[in-house]
Design an enzyme around this catalytic site. Structure first.
Site, PDB file in Angstrom:
ATOM      1  N   LYS A  53       0.852  -1.188   0.000  1.00  0.00           N
ATOM      2  CA  LYS A  53       0.000   0.000   0.000  1.00  0.00           C
ATOM      3  C   LYS A  53       0.881   1.228   0.000  1.00  0.00           C
ATOM      4  O   LYS A  53       1.904   1.253   0.672  1.00  0.00           O
ATOM      5  CB  LYS A  53      -0.814   0.015   1.298  1.00  0.00           C
ATOM      6  CG  LYS A  53      -2.276  -0.295   1.119  1.00  0.00           C
ATOM      7  CD  LYS A  53      -2.939  -0.286   2.460  1.00  0.00           C
ATOM      8  CE  LYS A  53      -3.916   0.856   2.567  1.00  0.00           C
ATOM      9  NZ  LYS A  53      -4.580   0.853   3.880  1.00  0.00           N
ATOM     10  N   HIS A  56      -0.430   4.362   0.698  1.00  0.00           N
ATOM     11  CA  HIS A  56      -1.104   5.426   1.446  1.00  0.00           C
ATOM     12  C   HIS A  56      -1.518   4.835   2.801  1.00  0.00           C
ATOM     13  O   HIS A  56      -1.244   3.666   3.084  1.00  0.00           O
ATOM     14  CB  HIS A  56      -2.338   5.917   0.682  1.00  0.00           C
ATOM     15  CG  HIS A  56      -3.343   4.835   0.467  1.00  0.00           C
ATOM     16  ND1 HIS A  56      -3.227   3.902  -0.556  1.00  0.00           N
ATOM     17  CD2 HIS A  56      -4.440   4.482   1.163  1.00  0.00           C
ATOM     18  CE1 HIS A  56      -4.238   3.059  -0.479  1.00  0.00           C
ATOM     19  NE2 HIS A  56      -4.983   3.376   0.556  1.00  0.00           N
TER      20      HIS A  56
END
Ligand code: OMP
Length: 213
Positions: free
Chosen positions: A103, A105
């Protein structure tokens, strides 16, 4: 064979997780049996499965700090094991898992749960060639952690590319034990006690004679 191992074989047969027939493995080998852990697919199955993993882990006496379930199949197994260690063995063990896609973010990174630190107990379903284990090892090493052991449901006890089994290679390369709820040897001992399963027994034995270690 311990009582929980026999019970586990019967549970796997009842759920058709363990099947006899003709199956092509990831390695290309044709096997007379297959173990599909994805068919432990109800809440009660998962609770029971966690109980068997927890029993095998406690029985091994191996020390570790964190349970790690590699994506995807290791995730529910590691969580069910952690739940049963708490419920049945009064052990509150940290656990974590990885995402396959990192990921970029939010909390970032590709690990979820407890930090991957210290001695790691890797939890998965089946090891045949050991490909999945090697990917997890990269992650464990990148986090500066070490492998305490590998906990799986079934050790197929077959040769890898050379004379050793994938499990023996893991033990040699990472200097860590592999704990299995059952091995092919246990399955054969079980089949020997079931007269109506003689035909399966013969095929499984012939397979072991070709590919076994
Ligand atoms: P490796 O990652 O090469 O060790 O192979 C393990 C994988 O083989 C499992 O995650 C399954 O996708 C598959 N498998 C089973 O699930 N059950 C079996 O009885 C045999 C295999 C297999 O293909 O070898």
């Amino acid at each position: 064979m311990k009582a929980y191992q026999r019970e586990f074989i019967e549970f796997a047969l009842e759920k058709q997780v363990l099947k006899f027939g003709e199956f092509t493995l990831k390695s290309g080998r044709k096997s007379p049996y297959f173990f599909n852990a994805g068919l432990f697919n109800s809440g009660r199955d998962l609770a029971k499965l966690g109980r068997y993993y927890a029993a095998a882990l406690v029985d091994s006496g191996i020390a570790y700090d964190v349970l790690f379930g590699p994506a995807y199949k290791g995730i529910p197994i590691a969580s069910a094991t952690a739940v049963q260690l708490a419920e049945l063995h009064d052990q509150d063990v940290p656990w974590c898992f990885n995402r396959k896609e990192a990921k970029d973010h939010g909390e970032g990174g590709n690990l979820v749960g407890s930090p991957l630190k210290g001695r790691i107990m890797l939890v998965d379903d089946v090891i045949t060639a050991g490909t999945a284990i090697r990917e997890s090892m990269d992650l464990i090493q990148a986090n500066g952690a070490e492998l305490a052991g590998v906990l799986i449901a079934l050790d197929r006890q077959e040769k890898g590319k050379g004379e050793l089994s994938a499990i023996q290679e893991v033990q040699r390369d990472y200097n860590a034990p592999v704990i299995a709820i059952i091995t092919l040897g246990d399955l054969i001992r079980y089949l020997e006690t079931q007269p109506e399963m003689t035909e399966h027994l013969e095929k499984v034995k012939a397979y072991r004679a070709s590919y076994g270690v």
